[in-house]
Design a protein around this motif. Sequence first.
Motif, short mmCIF file in Angstrom:
data_model
loop_
_atom_site.label_atom_id
_atom_site.label_comp_id
_atom_site.label_asym_id
_atom_site.label_seq_id
_atom_site.Cartn_x
_atom_site.Cartn_y
_atom_site.Cartn_z
N THR A 95 0.82 -1.21 0.00
CA THR A 95 0.00 0.00 0.00
C THR A 95 0.86 1.26 0.00
OG1 THR A 95 -0.21 -0.15 2.41
CG2 THR A 95 -1.95 -1.16 1.09
N THR A 96 2.17 1.10 -0.20
CA THR A 96 3.05 2.25 -0.34
C THR A 96 3.43 2.42 -1.81
OG1 THR A 96 5.03 0.91 0.03
CG2 THR A 96 3.99 1.89 1.96
N ALA A 97 3.81 3.62 -2.19
CA ALA A 97 3.97 3.95 -3.61
C ALA A 97 5.16 3.25 -4.25
CB ALA A 97 4.12 5.46 -3.76
N SER A 107 6.46 0.20 -3.58
CA SER A 107 6.56 -1.20 -3.16
C SER A 107 7.05 -2.14 -4.25
CB SER A 107 5.21 -1.68 -2.62
OG SER A 107 4.27 -1.80 -3.66
N GLY A 127 1.04 -4.69 4.29
CA GLY A 127 0.94 -3.25 4.43
C GLY A 127 -0.38 -2.81 5.03
N PRO A 165 -3.23 3.06 3.46
CA PRO A 165 -2.46 4.20 2.96
C PRO A 165 -2.74 5.44 3.81
CG PRO A 165 -3.57 3.06 1.15
CD PRO A 165 -4.12 2.49 2.43
N SER A 179 -6.31 7.12 4.57
CA SER A 179 -7.39 6.24 4.11
C SER A 179 -8.01 5.48 5.26
CB SER A 179 -6.85 5.26 3.07
OG SER A 179 -7.85 4.31 2.72
N ALA A 203 -7.46 -1.01 0.10
CA ALA A 203 -6.10 -1.40 0.43
C ALA A 203 -5.84 -2.84 0.03
CB ALA A 203 -5.86 -1.21 1.92
N LEU A 245 -5.19 -3.11 -3.64
CA LEU A 245 -3.81 -2.77 -3.99
C LEU A 245 -2.89 -3.98 -3.85
CD1 LEU A 245 -3.42 0.73 -2.26
CD2 LEU A 245 -3.60 0.28 -4.72
#
Length: 269
Positions: A70-72, A74, A98, A101, A104, A110, A113
Motif C-alpha cells: 500500500t506504499t507507492a 513497493s 501493508g 495508505p 485512508s 487497500a 492494492l
Amino acid sequence: MNGLSRLSVNQMTVKQLSLPELVAGCTELGIPGVGLWREPVQAYGVDAAHRLVRDAGLAVTSLCRGGFFTTATSLDDNRAAIDEAAALGTGTLVLVSGGLPPGSRDLAAARQLISEALATLAPYAAERGVRLAIEPLHPMYAADRCVVSTLAQALDLAEPFPAGQVGVVVDTYHLWWDDTVAQQISRAGAAGRIHSFQLADWTTPLPEGVLTGRGQLGDGCIDLPWFREQVDATGFDGPVEVEIFNEAMWARDGLEVLRETAERFRSTG
C-alpha cells in the motif's frame, strides 16, 4: 533423531547474534534451518550470507520480508526482495502486506492494492524460483502494518494464482484467536498453499508498541502442539520456523536463547 529435524530459527529470535554466530550455534545444536531478514543480510552481504549458510550445510527456510504493497514504491522494493531470496537459495519470500495508505479508512481498497501488486510480482518471482507467502497479521496491526488479518483473507488473495507462485504463512502468534483457523489451515493445506509455518507464543500483558510482544514457546496461552497437529494433518512436512520478537530475550545471551528455543521446540510436537 534429536527432535529438531524440522526446526528453523528465524534470525530475529536471536537478533543479538551475528549471522556467523547464529550459523555456528545452529550447527552445534543440530538445528538444520534458519530464516533470514533482509536488513542484516544486506549489511553482511547477500552473496556472503548465502555462502556462509550453504557451507555450514544449513537451509534458508524463508526471507523476511517483502510486501507493504500500500506504499507507492513497493514494486521495486519487492522485486529486489525476490532477487535477494533467489540469491540466498530460499524458495519462500514472506510478505507483510501493508496497512492503510495515509489518510485512508478504506480496507477494501487497500486489499485491492495488494491483489494488483501480487498480479505483477507473482510471475516475476516464479521465474526466479521464489514463492510469495502472504502472512496474515493479528487485527491489531491492520491500520499500520497489514490489512490482511485472517488466514481466509490471505487465501482469498492467493487463490487467483498457482499454488507454486503464491501461498500463505501460518503463524501461531497472529492466528491463535481465530475460531475458523482449523478450517482455514485445512483449506490451505489441501490447496498446497502452506509455504511457511511459524511458531511464537502470546503472553500478556503486551508491551507498549506490541511489536516485541511475542513470547518464547510455552510461556503463553497458545496451544502450540495443537497447531502443529493441524498443520501436519494437511500433509505439510516442511520446516517449522520459530520467529520471536522479544526485548527480554534479546537482552540475554544469544546462544543460551538458541539452546532454550531448541528445547522448547521439542515439547511442541
